[in-house]
Design a protein around this motif. Sequence first.
Motif, short mmCIF file in Angstrom:
data_model
loop_
_atom_site.label_atom_id
_atom_site.label_comp_id
_atom_site.label_asym_id
_atom_site.label_seq_id
_atom_site.Cartn_x
_atom_site.Cartn_y
_atom_site.Cartn_z
N PHE A 43 -8.32 -1.87 0.95
CA PHE A 43 -7.49 -2.83 0.23
C PHE A 43 -8.25 -4.15 0.13
O PHE A 43 -8.87 -4.58 1.10
N THR A 58 -0.40 3.56 -2.86
CA THR A 58 -1.80 3.87 -2.56
C THR A 58 -1.88 4.97 -1.51
O THR A 58 -2.61 5.96 -1.66
N GLY A 73 0.78 -1.24 0.00
CA GLY A 73 0.00 0.00 0.00
C GLY A 73 0.80 1.28 0.00
O GLY A 73 0.24 2.36 0.22
N ALA A 117 -0.76 -4.02 3.98
CA ALA A 117 -1.36 -2.75 3.57
C ALA A 117 -2.44 -2.30 4.56
O ALA A 117 -2.49 -1.13 4.95
#
Length: 214
Positions: A95, A63, A60, A86
């Motif tokens: 996620f 992200t 992540g 994540a």
Amino acid sequence: MRQPDDLADVRASYDRVADAYVAMGAGLLGPEPWLRAALAAFTEHVAPLGPVLDVGCGPGTTTAHLASLGVDVRGVDLSSGMVGHARRLHPGLSFEVASATDLRLADASLGGALGWWSLVNLPRDVLAAVVADLARALVTGGQLLLGAHVGDEDVPRTSAYGVDGVRWTTHRWLPDALVDVVVSAGLELVTELRFPARGSQPPQVLLCAQRPQR
């Protein structure tokens, strides 16, 4: 869409290396000003258009960086181990465990999508199908960021991030061939960034392509 023959091996391999990947800080953006600049430009364009999907989000990192820039973003990854990290590291974000080959996206549902060096294990015909699927899901003006290792060879791996027992193949791409993939998906090239080899890392390419006005 055809499912890769090695899908289960790739999933198990990323589960196997997930802890080491996070522990060694792989993929961190702090030392990468040009990559951060590319993400900032992408954000400026896509944030007003709709949500963004980070395909192959790993733990992540990217992200979360996009979210910090104000993007409505969620991540998906084949590896439940990566998704677990994540969710732990970025508890305020969304996620899910999902394969890039089975995203089930609605038409014109995304302002942007990323394959941030995360689709390199897909066979060449499967990558083309995934890019076409992501292109279909973009709104008019929506953009795709796609990163790849430069070359024309397929590199099998048995170890990665200091962990043995890995089974995956990294498919390298000549930049012009990768451009052909995004153009064949109905996108128009916006920009192409190339990065030279560093140490044992091969040269890299990052493409930004956009769904044009019809």
